[in-house]
Design an enzyme around this catalytic site. Structure first.
Site, short mmCIF file in Angstrom:
data_model
loop_
_atom_site.label_atom_id
_atom_site.label_comp_id
_atom_site.label_asym_id
_atom_site.label_seq_id
_atom_site.Cartn_x
_atom_site.Cartn_y
_atom_site.Cartn_z
N GLU A 57 12.28 -107.98 36.33
CA GLU A 57 11.95 -107.63 34.94
C GLU A 57 12.46 -106.22 34.63
O GLU A 57 11.88 -105.51 33.83
CB GLU A 57 10.45 -107.78 34.65
CG GLU A 57 9.53 -107.57 35.84
CD GLU A 57 9.39 -106.11 36.26
OE1 GLU A 57 10.19 -105.68 37.11
OE2 GLU A 57 8.49 -105.43 35.75
N ASP B 218 11.63 -101.25 32.35
CA ASP B 218 10.82 -102.12 33.22
C ASP B 218 9.63 -102.59 32.39
O ASP B 218 8.89 -101.78 31.82
CB ASP B 218 10.35 -101.33 34.45
CG ASP B 218 9.61 -102.20 35.46
OD1 ASP B 218 10.09 -102.34 36.59
OD2 ASP B 218 8.55 -102.76 35.09
P1 GH3 Z 1 4.57 -102.38 36.26
O1 GH3 Z 1 4.00 -102.14 34.90
O2 GH3 Z 1 4.19 -101.31 37.21
O3 GH3 Z 1 6.04 -102.56 36.22
O4 GH3 Z 1 3.91 -103.72 36.79
P2 GH3 Z 1 4.59 -105.11 36.98
O5 GH3 Z 1 3.55 -106.14 37.12
O6 GH3 Z 1 5.59 -105.33 35.90
O7 GH3 Z 1 5.41 -104.85 38.32
P3 GH3 Z 1 5.80 -105.73 39.51
O8 GH3 Z 1 7.13 -105.20 39.97
O9 GH3 Z 1 4.71 -105.74 40.51
O10 GH3 Z 1 5.98 -107.19 38.98
C1 GH3 Z 1 7.18 -107.70 38.53
C2 GH3 Z 1 6.99 -109.17 38.36
O11 GH3 Z 1 8.13 -109.74 37.71
C3 GH3 Z 1 6.86 -109.90 39.65
C4 GH3 Z 1 7.76 -111.10 39.54
O12 GH3 Z 1 7.08 -112.29 39.81
C5 GH3 Z 1 8.16 -111.08 38.08
N1 GH3 Z 1 9.47 -111.62 37.87
C6 GH3 Z 1 10.62 -111.18 38.40
N2 GH3 Z 1 11.64 -111.96 37.97
C7 GH3 Z 1 11.11 -112.90 37.16
C8 GH3 Z 1 11.65 -114.01 36.42
O13 GH3 Z 1 12.85 -114.28 36.42
N3 GH3 Z 1 10.80 -114.75 35.70
C9 GH3 Z 1 9.48 -114.48 35.65
N4 GH3 Z 1 8.68 -115.25 34.91
N5 GH3 Z 1 8.94 -113.49 36.36
C10 GH3 Z 1 9.74 -112.69 37.10
MG MG Z 2 7.22 -104.08 35.61
MG MG Z 3 9.55 -103.80 38.33
#
Ligand code: GH3
Ligand code: MG
Ligand code: MG
Length: 350
Positions: A270, A227
């Site tokens: 992610e 992650d």
């Molecule tokens: P942590 O270190 O605890 O994992 O914090 P984090 O910010 O990584 O965790 P969180 O799960 O809150 O955020 C994940 C983010 O990933 C939120 C979402 O907008 C972003 N995301 C998910 N899929 C995609 C994608 O395909 N492209 C982009 N640019 N962002 C994405």
């Molecule tokens: Mg994350």
């Molecule tokens: Mg996550």
């Protein structure tokens, strides 16, 4: 396509009628024979043109109406053999064209039936015309016409054979193209669009396979759940497009680090999943650490100024009686530990 083939059939009848007319001029036949042949041919061709142009053939298995055309053509030849036995060879050889045409489309059962029907009909007609059946060769003109008739029959048989083999080649090509499309669709359906890594569905299928191999053959495997750290911040500070590029680059870096026997895919957002075969968590830890280091040391500023990316991972090894949920659940709890104890680290499930 059907109508084009029917035009060739009509031309073929035209060739026959012309030859018959010439045999009339050579003194072999009375005029009514070519006249009757032409009349029958015109009526038959007109009927088949109308039928083929209608929507009726589309509702049939036999879209070219071969199953009807062939008996009609064979019956026409047998009738004229009966009416003009002095030119018997002519109508007998035309039967070769009729059957070469039929052989393009009939299945073995239909072809056998047609052959048996012809054998019966031909036997009856030959019996009727015994003593009268002839191959005219009294004059030079007749010899030339016999030569022309044979040559034109052979030509049409050869054409039908060549046409049949071309048809097979094009069918083969279509089948190959279809198979390639299916492979491409399967490839597309198995990969994540953004990162081109395997998608969640594929990863779960692979995990299922490894699970059953572990249960049946005792081959162990490990699951690593990655992650990206503070990815939301990366999106917020550098934009969503940069976020996408980070996901792509992370996927490439990880795949370049892993062995070819390992599987790697996007699990969602992610989060990424790796399945490492034939290894214990202690050994797999090395590899996952290498991924983590490679990510930490990568020069991310080429994507966006000031950008830096870190990743955390949770690692779990297969245990007896594991299910997909239980083994990924342990990897997920290890990942949570890694996050809780400061991120940018790999934790192994207890
Ligand atoms: P942590 O270190 O605890 O994992 O914090 P984090 O910010 O990584 O965790 P969180 O799960 O809150 O955020 C994940 C983010 O990933 C939120 C979402 O907008 C972003 N995301 C998910 N899929 C995609 C994608 O395909 N492209 C982009 N640019 N962002 C994405
Ligand atoms: Mg994350
Ligand atoms: Mg996550």
């Amino acid at each position: 396509m059907r109508l084009r083939m029917q035009s060739l059939v009509a031309i073929s009848y035209g060739v026959d009628a012309t030859l018959l007319l010439l045999f009339h001029f050579a003194g072999t036949l009375p005029l009514w024979v070519p006249a009757a042949y032409l009349a029958v041919a015109v009526v038959a061709c007109a009927l088949f043109f109308l039928l083929l142009a209608s929507s009726w053939p589309e509702r049939r298995n036999d879209q070219n109406l071969t199953g009807i055309q062939m008996p009609v053509a064979a019956a026409v030849q047998l009738t004229f053999l009966l009416l003009a036995p002095q030119l018997g060879f002519f109508f007998l050889t035309i039967l070769f064209i009729v059957f070469a045409f039929g052989a393009l489309r009939l299945d073995p059962k239909e072809a056998s039936f047609a052959w048996a029907a012809l054998a019966a009909g031909l036997g009856a007609v030959l019996w009727q015309v015994r003593g009268e059946l002839a191959l005219p060769n009294r004059t030079e003109f007749e010899i030339v016409l016999v030569w022309a008739s044979f040559t034109l029959v052979f030509g049409r048989c050869v054409f039908l054979g060549v046409y049949g083999s071309k048809l097979r080649v094009s069918l083969r090509k279509q089948a190959d193209e279809l198979a390639a499309s299916i492979r491409r669709i399967e490839e597309l359906a198995s990969r994540d669009e953004l990162t081109k890594a395997l998608n969640r569905r594929s990863m779960l299928a692979i995990l299922e396979q490894h699970l059953s191999a572990a249960q049946n053959h005792g081959q162990s495997f490990c699951v690593a759940l990655f992650d990206l750290d503070n990815f939301k911040q990366i999106n917020d500070r550098h934009g969503h497009l940069t976020g996408d590029q980070v996901l792509q680059t992370f996927s490439q870096l990880t795949q370049a680090t892993m062995r070819s026997s390992d599987s790697f895919g996007r699990y969602g957002g992610e989060e990424f999943l790796a399945v490492l075969v034939g290894t214990t968590p202690e050994l797999a830890l090395n590899l996952i650490e290498r991924v983590r280091l490679r990510v930490a040391e990568y020069n991310w500023t080429t994507i966006s100024p000031g950008l830096s990316v870190r990743v955390s991972a949770g690692l779990a090894g297969y245990r007896q009686h594991d299910s997909i949920t239980s083994v990924t659940g342990r990897a997920d709890r290890a990942l949570y530990e890694a996050k809780k104890t400061g991120r940018d680290r790999v934790a192994v499930a207890a």
